[in-house]
Scaffold this active site. Structure first.
Site, short mmCIF file in Angstrom:
data_model
loop_
_atom_site.label_atom_id
_atom_site.label_comp_id
_atom_site.label_asym_id
_atom_site.label_seq_id
_atom_site.Cartn_x
_atom_site.Cartn_y
_atom_site.Cartn_z
N GLY A 207 0.65 -5.03 1.05
CA GLY A 207 -0.49 -5.12 0.15
C GLY A 207 -0.12 -5.76 -1.18
N GLU B 105 3.91 -5.04 7.44
CA GLU B 105 3.04 -4.01 8.02
C GLU B 105 3.31 -3.79 9.50
OE1 GLU B 105 2.17 -6.28 5.85
OE2 GLU B 105 0.55 -5.57 4.53
N ALA C 122 0.86 -1.19 0.00
CA ALA C 122 0.00 0.00 0.00
C ALA C 122 0.89 1.23 0.00
CB ALA C 122 -0.88 -0.02 1.24
N GLU D 167 -0.39 -9.33 -0.54
CA GLU D 167 -1.82 -9.65 -0.35
C GLU D 167 -2.54 -9.70 -1.69
OE1 GLU D 167 -2.01 -6.48 2.78
OE2 GLU D 167 -3.23 -7.98 3.80
C1 LIG Z 1 -9.72 5.46 9.90
C2 LIG Z 1 -9.60 4.00 10.00
C3 LIG Z 1 -9.36 3.36 8.69
C4 LIG Z 1 -8.71 2.03 8.87
C5 LIG Z 1 -8.55 1.27 7.65
C6 LIG Z 1 -7.73 1.93 6.61
C7 LIG Z 1 -7.37 0.92 5.63
C8 LIG Z 1 -6.30 1.39 4.70
C9 LIG Z 1 -5.28 0.33 4.45
C10 LIG Z 1 -5.85 -0.93 3.90
C11 LIG Z 1 -5.03 -2.15 4.17
C12 LIG Z 1 -3.66 -1.99 3.83
C13 LIG Z 1 -2.89 -3.25 4.06
C14 LIG Z 1 -1.56 -3.12 3.48
C15 LIG Z 1 -0.66 -2.35 4.05
C16 LIG Z 1 0.65 -2.16 3.41
O1 LIG Z 1 0.97 -2.64 2.36
S1 LIG Z 1 1.70 -1.16 4.23
C17 LIG Z 1 3.15 -1.16 3.22
C18 LIG Z 1 3.90 -2.43 3.33
N1 LIG Z 1 5.12 -2.34 2.58
C19 LIG Z 1 6.26 -2.03 3.12
O2 LIG Z 1 6.38 -1.84 4.30
C20 LIG Z 1 7.43 -1.92 2.20
C21 LIG Z 1 8.12 -0.63 2.41
N2 LIG Z 1 9.22 -0.43 1.48
C22 LIG Z 1 10.39 -1.07 1.62
O3 LIG Z 1 10.63 -1.88 2.46
C23 LIG Z 1 11.45 -0.69 0.63
O4 LIG Z 1 11.16 0.59 0.16
C24 LIG Z 1 11.59 -1.66 -0.56
C25 LIG Z 1 10.28 -1.84 -1.26
C26 LIG Z 1 12.14 -2.99 -0.07
C27 LIG Z 1 12.58 -1.05 -1.58
O5 LIG Z 1 13.81 -0.76 -0.93
P1 LIG Z 1 14.92 0.13 -1.64
O6 LIG Z 1 15.13 -0.34 -3.01
O7 LIG Z 1 16.07 0.18 -0.70
O8 LIG Z 1 14.28 1.58 -1.79
P2 LIG Z 1 13.83 2.60 -0.68
O9 LIG Z 1 14.81 3.70 -0.61
O10 LIG Z 1 13.45 1.94 0.57
O11 LIG Z 1 12.46 3.16 -1.32
C28 LIG Z 1 12.48 3.88 -2.54
C29 LIG Z 1 11.40 4.93 -2.47
O12 LIG Z 1 10.12 4.30 -2.43
C30 LIG Z 1 9.38 4.79 -1.32
N3 LIG Z 1 8.53 3.69 -0.86
C31 LIG Z 1 8.90 2.44 -0.65
N4 LIG Z 1 7.85 1.70 -0.29
C32 LIG Z 1 6.79 2.50 -0.28
C33 LIG Z 1 5.41 2.32 0.01
N5 LIG Z 1 4.90 1.14 0.33
N6 LIG Z 1 4.61 3.40 -0.07
C34 LIG Z 1 5.08 4.61 -0.42
N7 LIG Z 1 6.39 4.85 -0.72
C35 LIG Z 1 7.21 3.80 -0.64
C36 LIG Z 1 10.44 5.18 -0.31
O13 LIG Z 1 9.93 6.09 0.61
C37 LIG Z 1 11.49 5.78 -1.21
O14 LIG Z 1 11.04 7.08 -1.56
P3 LIG Z 1 12.07 8.23 -1.81
O15 LIG Z 1 12.88 8.34 -0.55
O16 LIG Z 1 11.23 9.44 -2.05
O17 LIG Z 1 12.90 7.82 -2.99
#
Ligand SMILES: CCCCCCCCCCCCC/C=C/C(=O)SCCNC(=O)CCNC(=O)[C@H](O)C(C)(C)COP(=O)(O)OP(=O)(O)OC[C@H]1O[C@@H](n2cnc3c(N)ncnc32)[C@H](O)[C@@H]1OP(=O)(O)O
Length: 719
Positions: free
Chosen positions: A100, A123, A61, A103
């Site tokens: 996500g 997450e 997500a 998922e």
């Molecule tokens: C009011 C009540 C409401 C309640 C309900 C609300 C429901 C809403 C949600 C619904 C359910 C959601 C369920 C799912 C949840 C999720 O998926 S949460 C996200 C889970 N994913 C992660 O945690 C992965 C995070 N990212 C990483 O671990 C790493 O970035 C990577 C993918 C392994 C890549 O690593 P690397 O190559 O080293 O690059 P990075 O420098 O880390 O990242 C590059 C840029 O990308 C941005 N980024 C990475 N992941 C995300 C992301 N998931 N979302 C947004 N942005 C992301 C990161 O910030 C970097 O950005 P810049 O610094 O600007 O380059």
């Protein structure tokens, strides 16, 4: 943003296009919903393959959306309609399938992964749970125990492990999209119900209740006070006990609570803070994306004490040749043995052979003649370091960098003795250097952008979280730590015990209280530093040492402990008692209670009851207060840099974001009020006086943390 293409006549290829990680933003979700609907309606299409642009399936997500109002098609019904679709859906996983993203893949009927792919539900590290059906589908695919482990830790698994666990159907060394298309073609017409995870019962396991209870006990112990891992266990337990629909309801309820929590905000802040910290910028506008780092193939490490050993291990593990230097044969042999053993242990754990061929141990500086960079890690003594620096200049190539691992000495003063001031920077590692993730890269006033870029790139290469900081005594981390240590011993003077202080800090979320940490690191280290800085000298009364030094309150308790030979774990006695020297289990020591009582009597201090709240306020707010001063002095580029330093170097609990984030969460006016109160009570502690920046921020309405920097007047950046 999802691209729809028809390939091989009968396959709809849906490509997620949201670089860099194809996060599931509202636009991506909209694109998927439209593409799935189109594929299901198109009679020519017999199967659907999902993939991500640039060989990255999906990073989950879009975390940025969590801080605003979530709009666009929700994930849960989107994934449900994919799973319920009457055409086989195959996920082609390259790069990452996280959160996500995984998922979404679990909602597909089949999954194919490239060998280099990583899969996981991280997450929990963001203070959340996999609320797009992950807590209900994964246990139905791989069983309760394995799902519990993955969901509560957020661990990424390799494609190979995913195959063994049953998370994917196929692993390919080649192109996963091609393999997925072949699989899709081969399953056209096969029944889909067995592949719909929501229709399955969880994989049977004996004593599911017992397994969940054990997991709950484990997460409570491992992450004390953190809500998300507990909620993860509760959601997986629901998968085991309830039908799918009810389990999904439970998942949703638990997510609602987490989603609104301050802990989730703190952990998501920490995620972005960590990434921002790598984006350094210098006063002359040179920065991370316009300055080229030099390549480092050969490095020198001077000094094979604990720090030098860890640094050498980190470099060698990243494939860098290391020339390691000591002053005498005994020290050299000792260091060699330690480094070799560490590398052997690590290689054994990973099932590879140790890269010992990359190491040269020598007493001769001449062996450094063709290294690209040297990291000096000798004893923390300015004169000694200066001697080493000028000796290095006699043998190094003219363009080799010289880095110092000083934990707080003046980098400019060291650079001044060299013939290459622009090529000198600080690389402040934290002990043990091969384990701790933090690296402070210290920018001296003459350091060149290229030298900073090289140190930052090298740090990243060896797996560190790097933060650039300005040059001042203690830099960022230790400058703040000093005041936190002071508060902790003042609390002892006033009536607390080490156990009370440590318990309050551990309940706050620190893995270890400050006195236990002191015993672990060795109390003699600080003693030596205090001696060197002139706080301890021959004029100090040995019977009743002064509580007033260099113009402010001073607590001689740690010195008095050291005088008794109580150096911590290594001597079996420190703030706590240990069974034997070197043992780790801290026990209360009645002698320390007597010692503290005698001390208070001697100085006429009437002990008072100190609450956990006071311990946290004095320790956490003093850190934030100094953090504000550091920002005003231009020593850190922003509050998130300070927080990253505390998260990765000082064990600050991630669910509290960092000391600066914590102050913002508590409320700046509350922090100001408390500091004013404590300063009134302790006027002899100048560091308790609220900083100008804190006062200004409160006067200007306590803006959000992201805006603090713009409130600093006349900022003169020192980095
Ligand atoms: C009011 C009540 C409401 C309640 C309900 C609300 C429901 C809403 C949600 C619904 C359910 C959601 C369920 C799912 C949840 C999720 O998926 S949460 C996200 C889970 N994913 C992660 O945690 C992965 C995070 N990212 C990483 O671990 C790493 O970035 C990577 C993918 C392994 C890549 O690593 P690397 O190559 O080293 O690059 P990075 O420098 O880390 O990242 C590059 C840029 O990308 C941005 N980024 C990475 N992941 C995300 C992301 N998931 N979302 C947004 N942005 C992301 C990161 O910030 C970097 O950005 P810049 O610094 O600007 O380059």
């Amino acid at each position: 943003m999802a691209r729809y293409t028809r390939v091989k006549g009968s396959i709809a290829l849906i490509t997620l296009t949201n670089p860099p990680v194809n996060a599931l933003s509202a636009a991506v979700r909209r694109g998927i919903v439209e593409s799935v609907s189109r594929a299901l309606k198109d009679e020519q299409v017999k199967a659907v393959v999902f993939c991500g642009e640039n060989e990255k399936f999906c990073g989950g997500a879009d975390i940025k959306e969590f801080s605003g109002s979530v709009s666009g098609p929700p994930l849960v019904p989107m994934i449900h309609s994919m799973e319920a679709g009457e055409k086989p859906m195959v996920a082609a996983i390259e790069g990452v399938a996280l959160g996500g993203g995984l998922e979404l893949a679990l909602g597909c009927h089949y999954r194919v992964a490239n060998t280099k792919a990583r899969l996981g539900l991280p997450e929990v590290t963001l203070g959340l749970l996999p609320a797009a059906g992950g807590t209900q589908r994964l246990p139905r695919l791989i069983g309760i125990p394995a799902a519990l482990e993955l969901i509560t830790t957020g661990r990424h698994v390799s494609a190979q492990e995913a195959l063994q666990l049953g998370m994917v159907d196929q692993v390919t060394e080649g192109n996963a999209v091609q393999a997925a298309m072949e699989l899709a073609l081969s399953v056209i017409g096969h029944p889909l119900n067995p592949c719909r995870l929501s229709l399955r019962a969880p994989v049977w396991a004996p004593d599911v209740d017992g397994v969940c209870d054990a997991a709950l006990a484990q997460v409570k112990q491992r992450s004390r006070g953190v809500m998300a891992p507990v909620a993860c266990v509760q959601a997986v337990r629901a998968a085991a006990m309830l039908p799918y629909g009810k389990g999904m309801e439970r998942e949703r309820q638990l997510m609602d609570t987490l989603f609104r929590s301050g802990q989730a905000q703190a952990m998501q802040y920490a995620f972005f803070a960590q990434r921002n910290a790598g984006k350094w910028i210098l006063p002359n506008r040179a920065q991370w994306n316009n300055t080229k780092a030099r390549e480092v193939q050969r490095a020198g490490v001077i000094g094979l004490g604990t720090m030098g050993q860890g640094i050498a291990v980190s470099l060698v593990k990243a494939g860098i040749s290391v020339v390691a230097i000591e002053t005498d044969t005994k020290q050299l042999e000792w260091g060699k043995k330690a480094v070799t053993a560490m590398l052997q242990r690590d290689a054994q754990r990973r099932g590879v052979s140790p890269p010992l061929h990359l190491l040269t141990f020598t007493l001769s500086f001449h062996q450094l003649r063709d290294v690209d960079l040297v990291i000096e890690a000798v004893f923390e003594d300015m004169n000694l370091k200066k001697r080493v620096f000028s000796d290095l200049c006699k043998v190094l190539r003219v363009n080799a960098l010289i880095c110092t691992n000083t934990s707080g000495l003046n980098v400019d003063e060291l650079a001044a003795v060299t013939d290459r001031q622009p090529l000198v920077v600080g690389m402040h590692f934290f002990a043990p250097a091969h384990v701790m993730k933090l690296l402070e890269v210290v920018y001296g006033s003459r350091s060149s952008p290229e030298a900073v870029a090289t140190a930052m790139a090298l740090g990243k290469r060896i797996g560190k979280v790097c933060v650039t900081v300005g040059n001042c005594s203690g830099f960022v981390g230790n400058r703040m730590l000093k005041l936190y240590l002071d508060q902790s011993v003042y609390l002892l003077e006033e009536g607390a015990t080490p156990e009370q202080v440590d318990q309050a800090l551990e309940e706050f979320g620190f893995a270890m209280g400050i006195f236990k940490v002191g015993d672990l690191s060795g109390l003699d280290v600080g003693w030596r530093v205090r001696k060197a800085s002139g706080l301890i000298g021959p004029d100090v009364d040995p019977v009743k040492p002064s509580r007033w030094r260099l113009g402010r309150r001073y607590c001689p308790l740690p010195d008095m402990l050291c005088q008794q030979g109580r150096f911590g774990q290594k001597t079996g006695r420190g703030w706590y008692l240990y069974d034997s020297p070197g043992s780790k289990e801290a026990k209360s020591d009645p002698e320390i209670q007597n010692f503290l009582e005698d001390y208070r009597r001697k100085y006429g201090i009437i002990p008072r009851r100190i609450t956990s709240q006071e311990v946290i306020e004095r320790c956490a707010f003093i850190l934030a207060n100094e953090g504000f001063r550091i920002l005003e002095d231009g020593i850190a580029a922003g509050p998130e840099h300070i927080d990253v330093i505390y998260l990765f170097g000082y064990g600050w609990p991630r669910h509290r974001g960092g000391p600066m984030f914590y102050a913002s969460q508590v409320g700046l006016s509350v922090v100001l009020e408390k500091l004013e109160h404590y300063h009134r009570v302790h006027p002899d502690v100048p560091s308790l006086e609220p900083s100008r920046l804190l006062r200004r921020l409160v006067a200007e309405g306590s803006p959000p943390i992201q805006q603090w920097k713009s409130h600093i007047k006349n900022l003169r950046s020192h980095l």
